[in-house]
Design a protein around this motif. Structure first.
Motif, short mmCIF file in Angstrom:
data_model
loop_
_atom_site.label_atom_id
_atom_site.label_comp_id
_atom_site.label_asym_id
_atom_site.label_seq_id
_atom_site.Cartn_x
_atom_site.Cartn_y
_atom_site.Cartn_z
N LEU A 142 0.93 -1.07 -0.10
CA LEU A 142 0.03 -0.08 0.00
C LEU A 142 1.00 1.04 -0.04
CD1 LEU A 142 -2.80 -1.13 2.67
CD2 LEU A 142 -2.63 -1.17 0.26
N ASP A 197 1.63 5.58 0.12
CA ASP A 197 1.14 6.84 1.07
C ASP A 197 0.36 7.77 0.05
OD1 ASP A 197 2.31 5.99 3.31
OD2 ASP A 197 4.12 7.05 2.94
N GLY A 233 0.03 6.85 6.65
CA GLY A 233 -0.64 6.89 5.42
C GLY A 233 -0.65 8.25 4.37
N SER A 282 -4.01 2.69 -1.57
CA SER A 282 -3.22 3.64 -0.36
C SER A 282 -3.56 2.87 0.90
CB SER A 282 -3.84 4.93 -0.61
OG SER A 282 -5.19 5.04 -0.30
N MET A 283 -2.79 3.23 1.75
CA MET A 283 -3.16 3.09 3.19
C MET A 283 -4.34 3.55 3.51
SD MET A 283 0.95 3.07 5.12
CE MET A 283 -0.19 2.77 6.75
N SER A 310 -7.23 1.19 2.96
CA SER A 310 -7.25 -0.07 3.64
C SER A 310 -7.83 0.00 5.06
CB SER A 310 -5.91 -0.53 3.47
OG SER A 310 -5.07 0.05 4.64
N LYS A 311 -8.01 1.26 5.50
CA LYS A 311 -8.54 1.48 6.86
C LYS A 311 -10.19 1.04 6.79
CE LYS A 311 -5.46 5.07 8.15
NZ LYS A 311 -5.39 6.47 8.82
#
Length: 440
Positions: free
Chosen positions: A151, A153, A197, A386-387, A390-391
Motif C-alpha cells: 500500500l 502513501d 498513510g 493507498s494505506m 485499507s482502513k
C-alpha cells in the motif's frame, strides 16, 4: 573678453572631462547576493542603473565571466555570503578595457547559465540576475522495487510561495511574505508527515526561488495526489483582511490543455501508459484531447471539493475574505493531471493580520485547518491501493439534495454496492441518515 573666453574654454574642458569620467563609471555595483537551491543557484548583482553587460564561459577550471560596461565596484567580494554547492566564489579580474568591471564566478562544475536584467522594484533597485542550473545532474537514487500489493502513501506537495530574490508581498513592518509562508508550509508538512498513510513533499525548503514550472514538475515527479500552494494576500490599502482558497479557472484550464496537446513528448508523462498507445494512432490529437479533458475535469472537481473543506476549516481559526472557493489563472495551479489549490492565509498588508501571521500559534492553527481540510477529503476519497483506502469503511451523513446516485458518484462506487453495504431495499434515503461507504 579674452579672459572670459579662456574661462569658458576651461569650463567646457572640465564639463567634457567630467562627463567622460561619469560615463566611464556611471553604473555602480552596490551589492552581490547569492541564493542557493539544492540543484541551482541565483546570483543577483545590485546596481545603481540598468546594466550593459556581456558574458562567456571558460573551462579548466570552470568559470563564468561577466563584463559590466561603464561600471565600478564598491563591494568587498570576499565578504559575500555563499552557501551554494555550485559557486566557489565571485571575484574581480582584469577588464578588457578601461571603464568595464569584469566579474568572474568560479564554479564547482559545468552549469547552464541564464542572465537577465531586472528593473527597480521594491525593495530592490536595478539588478543583473545570473541563474545557474546543474541541469538536474545530481545523482538520483535508483527506484526501490516494492511488492505489487504494498500500500502506498497519499502524497501531498506543499508549495511555499515566492522565495529567494522574490520576496512576495511586504507587510507594514517590513516582513516578507516568502518567510511567513515557508514557516506555515513547514508546519503543514509536519502534520501531513505525522499522519499515517500520508507523506509531504515540499517544493522549497529554504529561502530560494523555484521556477513556477519546476514547482509543478516536483509535484508530478513525486506522484503527488494534491498540490497546495501557500501564500499571503496583499492590497494597496490596509483594510482588506481574511483568508481565501483558489482553484484553477476554467479559461486557464482550457488554455493549458491546448498547450499540453502541442507538447507531444509530454503526453506519456501526463497520461501514463495511455500516452504511448495514442502516439501510434491516426487520431492521436483527439484521443489525447479527450484523455486530458477527463484528467483536467477530475483534477478540478477534486480541487473544488478540497478547497471547500480547507476553507471551511480556515473559517474556524481566522477571518475569511472569500466564503467560497474562487477561480483564478494562477500559474502554479495549471497542471491538468494534479489536483491543486492555492491558499491565501490572510492579508500581509493588513497590520493586524501581518501580526497574526507572524505568531507561531496562529501559524499552527492555520496549518491545522489546512491539514484537517485535506484529511477530510482523502479519508472520504482515499486513492486506490493507498494505506488510507485499507482502513475501515467511511461513514457518510446524507445532506439536503443528495441521492444514492450522487453519493455513489462522489465516492466512485456503484449504487448496488452502496445499497448492499447499508442493507437498503430501495433507493430512498433521508436527510441526516448515516451510510456506510464501502471501499471501491
Amino acid at each position: 573678453m579674452i579672459i572670459n573666453s579662456n574661462i569658458f574654454r576651461l569650463f567646457l574642458l572640465l564639463v567634457s572631462f567630467g562627463a567622460s569620467f561619469f560615463a566611464q563609471s556611471a553604473n555602480k555595483l552596490d551589492s552581490v547576493r547569492i541564493w542557493a537551491a539544492p540543484e541551482s543557484t541565483r546570483i543577483v548583482f545590485d546596481l545603481s542603473q540598468s546594466p550593459d553587460y556581456s558574458y562567456f564561459t571558460l573551462t579548466n577550471p570552470y568559470r563564468l565571466v561577466v563584463d559590466l560596461k561603464k561600471s565600478s565596484n564598491k563591494v568587498d567580494l570576499n565578504k559575500i555570503k555563499n552557501n551554494s554547492k555550485l559557486v566557489k566564489k565571485v571575484r574581480k579580474s582584469t577588464p578588457p578595457e578601461k571603464g568595464t568591471l569584469r566579474l568572474v564566478i568560479d564554479l564547482v562544475k559545468p552549469v547552464k547559465a541564464n542572465l537577465f536584467a531586472l528593473p527597480a522594484t521594491a525593495p530592490y533597485g536595478n539588478r543583473l540576475v545570473v541563474d545557474l542550473d546543474s541541469g538536474g545532474s545530481t545523482a538520483k537514487k535508483p527506484p526501490v522495487s516494492k511488492p505489487k500489493n504494498q500500500l502506498r502513501d497519499v502524497v501531498i506537495a506543499i508549495d511555499a510561495g515566492h522565495g529567494g530574490e522574490d520576496p512576495g508581498s511586504i507587510g507594514p513592518t517590513g516582513i516578507y511574505e516568502k518567510k511567513l509562508v515557508l514557516e506555515i508550509s513547514k508546519k503543514v508538512a509536519q502534520k501531513i508527515n505525522a499522519t499515517p498513510g500520508m507523506r509531504a513533499v515540499m517544493t522549497r525548503t529554504g529561502d530560494y526561488f523555484v521556477n513556477l514550472n519546476k514547482r509543478s514538475e516536483i509535484a508530478r515527479n513525486s506522484k503527488a495526489d494534491l498540490l497546495i500552494s501557500i501564500h499571503a494576500d496583499a492590497f494597496t490599502s490596509p483594510q482588506p483582511q481574511g483568508a481565501s482558497v483558489w482553484v484553477l479557472s476554467m479559461r486557464r484550464a482550457n488554455s493549458e490543455i491546448g498547450r499540453w496537446l502541442e507538447q507531444k513528448e509530454k503526453h506519456s508523462e501526463l497520461l501514463g501508459g495511455a500516452g504511448e498507445i495514442i502516439q501510434n494512432t491516426d487520431n492521436e490529437q483527439y484521443l489525447a484531447m479527450t484523455l486530458l479533458d477527463m484528467s483536467m475535469d477530475r483534477s478540478m472537481a477534486i480541487s473544488h471539493n478540497i478547497a471547500g473543506d480547507v476553507l471551511s476549516n480556515l473559517g474556524r481559526v481566522t477571518k475569511l475574505h472569500k466564503h467560497k472557493p474562487e477561480s483564478a489563472s494562477f500559474a502554479v495551479l495549471k497542471s491538468p493531471d494534479i489536483p491543486s489549490i492555492l491558499v491565501e492565509t490572510g492579508f500581509i498588508s493588513n497590520p493586524r493580520e501581518e501580526r497574526l501571521l507572524s505568531q507561531r500559534d496562529h501559524q499552527n492553527n492555520v496549518a491545522k485547518a489546512i491539514h484537517k481540510g485535506v484529511m477530510k477529503y482523502f479519508e472520504a476519497n482515499p486513492p486506490v491501493n493507498s494505506m488510507l483506502a485499507s482502513k475501515s469503511s467511511v461513514e457518510h451523513k446524507v445532506c439536503s439534495g443528495e441521492s444514492l446516485s450522487v453519493i455513489a458518484h462522489r465516492y466512485q462506487i456503484s449504487i448496488n454496492s452502496l445499497k448492499k453495504a447499508n442493507n437498503l431495499k430501495s433507493n430512498s434515503i433521508r436527510i441526516g441518515q448515516r451510510l456506510i461507504i464501502p471501499r471501491a
